[in-house]
Design a protein around this motif. Sequence first.
Motif, PDB file in Angstrom:
ATOM      1  N   GLU A   1      -5.286  -5.228  10.646  1.00 49.17           N
ATOM      2  CA  GLU A   1      -4.312  -4.156  10.825  1.00 49.17           C
ATOM      3  C   GLU A   1      -4.601  -3.415  12.131  1.00 49.17           C
ATOM      4  O   GLU A   1      -5.425  -2.482  12.149  1.00 49.17           O
ATOM      5  CB  GLU A   1      -4.405  -3.163   9.661  1.00 49.17           C
ATOM      6  CG  GLU A   1      -4.085  -3.760   8.316  1.00 49.17           C
ATOM      7  CD  GLU A   1      -3.514  -2.726   7.362  1.00 49.17           C
ATOM      8  OE1 GLU A   1      -2.427  -2.963   6.824  1.00 49.17           O
ATOM      9  OE2 GLU A   1      -4.136  -1.661   7.183  1.00 49.17           O
TER      10      GLU A   1
ATOM     11  N   LYS B   1       0.164   4.250  -0.253  1.00 47.89           N
ATOM     12  CA  LYS B   1      -0.500   5.439   0.324  1.00 47.89           C
ATOM     13  C   LYS B   1      -0.306   6.648  -0.607  1.00 47.89           C
ATOM     14  O   LYS B   1      -0.162   6.467  -1.809  1.00 47.89           O
ATOM     15  CB  LYS B   1       0.014   5.698   1.739  1.00 47.89           C
ATOM     16  CG  LYS B   1      -0.013   4.435   2.614  1.00 47.89           C
ATOM     17  CD  LYS B   1       0.117   4.721   4.062  1.00 47.89           C
ATOM     18  CE  LYS B   1       0.230   3.423   4.829  1.00 47.89           C
ATOM     19  NZ  LYS B   1       0.075   3.576   6.242  1.00 47.89           N
TER      20      LYS B   1
ATOM     21  N   HIS C   1      -9.526   0.976   4.997  1.00 51.10           N
ATOM     22  CA  HIS C   1      -8.241   1.213   5.668  1.00 51.10           C
ATOM     23  C   HIS C   1      -8.467   2.147   6.854  1.00 51.10           C
ATOM     24  O   HIS C   1      -9.276   3.078   6.770  1.00 51.10           O
ATOM     25  CB  HIS C   1      -7.228   1.818   4.688  1.00 51.10           C
ATOM     26  CG  HIS C   1      -5.838   1.812   5.231  1.00 51.10           C
ATOM     27  ND1 HIS C   1      -5.414   2.744   6.148  1.00 51.10           N
ATOM     28  CD2 HIS C   1      -4.800   0.973   5.034  1.00 51.10           C
ATOM     29  CE1 HIS C   1      -4.156   2.470   6.477  1.00 51.10           C
ATOM     30  NE2 HIS C   1      -3.758   1.408   5.811  1.00 51.10           N
TER      31      HIS C   1
ATOM     32  N   ASN D   1       0.876  -1.180   0.000  1.00 52.31           N
ATOM     33  CA  ASN D   1       0.000   0.000   0.000  1.00 52.31           C
ATOM     34  C   ASN D   1       0.910   1.225   0.000  1.00 52.31           C
ATOM     35  O   ASN D   1       1.500   1.556   1.024  1.00 52.31           O
ATOM     36  CB  ASN D   1      -0.885  -0.022   1.253  1.00 52.31           C
ATOM     37  CG  ASN D   1      -1.674   1.268   1.435  1.00 52.31           C
ATOM     38  OD1 ASN D   1      -1.765   2.080   0.512  1.00 52.31           O
ATOM     39  ND2 ASN D   1      -2.247   1.461   2.615  1.00 52.31           N
TER      40      ASN D   1
ATOM     41  N   ALA E   1      -0.353  -0.265  15.273  1.00 51.43           N
ATOM     42  CA  ALA E   1       0.871  -0.807  14.661  1.00 51.43           C
ATOM     43  C   ALA E   1       1.117  -0.207  13.280  1.00 51.43           C
ATOM     44  O   ALA E   1       2.143  -0.483  12.666  1.00 51.43           O
ATOM     45  CB  ALA E   1       0.764  -2.321  14.557  1.00 51.43           C
ATOM     46  N   ILE E   2       0.193   0.619  12.789  1.00 46.95           N
ATOM     47  CA  ILE E   2       0.328   1.131  11.428  1.00 46.95           C
ATOM     48  C   ILE E   2       1.211   2.367  11.409  1.00 46.95           C
ATOM     49  O   ILE E   2       0.897   3.376  12.044  1.00 46.95           O
ATOM     50  CB  ILE E   2      -1.052   1.442  10.810  1.00 46.95           C
ATOM     51  CG1 ILE E   2      -1.835   0.149  10.682  1.00 46.95           C
ATOM     52  CG2 ILE E   2      -0.894   2.119   9.460  1.00 46.95           C
ATOM     53  CD1 ILE E   2      -3.189   0.317  10.062  1.00 46.95           C
ATOM     54  N   GLY E   3       2.324   2.238  10.704  1.00 47.32           N
ATOM     55  CA  GLY E   3       3.231   3.371  10.525  1.00 47.32           C
ATOM     56  C   GLY E   3       3.918   3.815  11.804  1.00 47.32           C
ATOM     57  O   GLY E   3       4.521   4.880  11.848  1.00 47.32           O
TER      58      GLY E   3
ATOM     59  N   LEU F   1      -0.118  -6.963   4.385  1.00 42.16           N
ATOM     60  CA  LEU F   1      -0.433  -5.691   3.724  1.00 42.16           C
ATOM     61  C   LEU F   1       0.624  -4.726   4.251  1.00 42.16           C
ATOM     62  O   LEU F   1       0.706  -4.473   5.458  1.00 42.16           O
ATOM     63  CB  LEU F   1      -1.853  -5.231   4.073  1.00 42.16           C
ATOM     64  CG  LEU F   1      -2.317  -3.920   3.438  1.00 42.16           C
ATOM     65  CD1 LEU F   1      -2.214  -3.953   1.914  1.00 42.16           C
ATOM     66  CD2 LEU F   1      -3.779  -3.620   3.825  1.00 42.16           C
TER      67      LEU F   1
ATOM     68  N   GLY G   1       2.739  -1.181   4.287  1.00 47.85           N
ATOM     69  CA  GLY G   1       2.743   0.254   3.998  1.00 47.85           C
ATOM     70  C   GLY G   1       4.158   0.737   3.741  1.00 47.85           C
ATOM     71  O   GLY G   1       4.712   0.571   2.653  1.00 47.85           O
ATOM     72  N   GLY G   2       4.775   1.322   4.757  1.00 48.90           N
ATOM     73  CA  GLY G   2       6.090   1.966   4.610  1.00 48.90           C
ATOM     74  C   GLY G   2       7.119   1.115   3.888  1.00 48.90           C
ATOM     75  O   GLY G   2       7.812   1.607   2.978  1.00 48.90           O
TER      76      GLY G   2
ATOM     77  N   GLY H   1      -1.209  -6.603   8.741  1.00 50.09           N
ATOM     78  CA  GLY H   1      -0.600  -5.324   8.355  1.00 50.09           C
ATOM     79  C   GLY H   1      -0.332  -4.483   9.581  1.00 50.09           C
ATOM     80  O   GLY H   1      -1.163  -4.423  10.507  1.00 50.09           O
ATOM     81  N   GLY H   2       0.807  -3.842   9.585  1.00 49.91           N
ATOM     82  CA  GLY H   2       1.172  -2.961  10.704  1.00 49.91           C
ATOM     83  C   GLY H   2       2.654  -3.089  10.980  1.00 49.91           C
ATOM     84  O   GLY H   2       3.094  -3.997  11.676  1.00 49.91           O
ATOM     85  N   SER H   3       3.430  -2.184  10.336  1.00 54.25           N
ATOM     86  CA  SER H   3       4.886  -2.167  10.519  1.00 54.25           C
ATOM     87  C   SER H   3       5.540  -3.510  10.212  1.00 54.25           C
ATOM     88  O   SER H   3       6.500  -3.903  10.875  1.00 54.25           O
ATOM     89  CB  SER H   3       5.249  -1.680  11.932  1.00 54.25           C
ATOM     90  OG  SER H   3       4.797  -0.347  12.111  1.00 54.25           O
TER      91      SER H   3
HETATM   92  C1  PEP Z   1      -0.865   0.061   6.058  1.00 56.34           C
HETATM   93  O1  PEP Z   1      -1.030   1.261   5.990  1.00 56.34           O
HETATM   94  O2  PEP Z   1      -1.678  -0.714   5.545  1.00 56.34           O
HETATM   95  C2  PEP Z   1       0.317  -0.434   6.775  1.00 56.34           C
HETATM   96  C3  PEP Z   1       0.332  -1.682   7.133  1.00 56.34           C
HETATM   97  O3  PEP Z   1       1.301   0.496   7.013  1.00 56.34           O
HETATM   98  P1  PEP Z   1       2.751   0.218   7.661  1.00 56.34           P
HETATM   99  O4  PEP Z   1       3.293  -1.067   7.065  1.00 56.34           O
HETATM  100  O5  PEP Z   1       3.575   1.406   7.298  1.00 56.34           O
HETATM  101  O6  PEP Z   1       2.544   0.083   9.130  1.00 56.34           O
END
Ligand code: PEP
Length: 250
Positions: A164, A11, A92, A9, A168-170, A228, A230-231, A207-209
């Motif tokens: 997610e 973003k 999301h 993702n 833990a996200i970002g 999933l 993100g960063g 998902g989450g870091s």
């Molecule tokens: C996300 O936004 O779906 C995500 C999992 O972000 P990150 O991996 O950066 O925590």
Amino acid sequence: MRRPIVVGNWKMNGRRASVDHLIAGLRAVGGVDVAVCPPAIFIRQVVEGLGGKGIGVGAQDVSLYEQDGAYTGEVSASMLSDAGCSYVIVGHSERRALCGETDEDVARKFANALRAGLCPILCVGETLEEREQGVTESVVARQLDAVLGVSGVAAFERALIAYEPVWAIGTGRTATPEQAQQVHAFIRARLAAHDAGVASRARIQYGGSMKPENAAELMAMPDIDGGLIGGASLKAEDFMAICAAAGGAA
Ligand code: PEP
């Protein structure tokens, strides 16, 4: 045996040049499905750039409205499909928090995506406050039930779920494999209450870091079927390392 799937993702990041650079570093990985979700404006560039590499493309959101018409700024599920998308993220936590998306909105978007032949990726997860209050399962159940109520359990033969945890996200703070597994097992059991066969085949991503350093241990858990990302999906090398870890878990 469920085939893992890793989805990036991106973003709201990128410019045409950086997108080309990122595309150049992506390739298919054996034993695992891979897809990326760029900002809508880059979808065609990514579809064309990834042509023949065996990597799917998705969108990060879809309109509530299904038919073409006077919906300024909106992009419909059918347009995404026409542009070459196979996936779309719905619900999301950033959209739930920043754009006020409700469970009902998410359920409508999910249904629109399915009707257009897209594979929706339904994001569910609790905030830190909710975890500390001990209501993680009821929050995730509410988010999941809203979609089950509209689309039914059979929809999850053609859809993905991403657990997610919002905290833990970002943030760099990842759920432990045990914490994630517990919620993944809960989600699968909730689906199984409707249809055990669908539940056993449904793919549930974490998902989450997620990053190269923690991907393998998370994806080794029995109910975690990929990630999933993100960063870490903004660096081809890191994303590919996560995909390789998922392939190893397959
Ligand atoms: C996300 O936004 O779906 C995500 C999992 O972000 P990150 O991996 O950066 O925590």
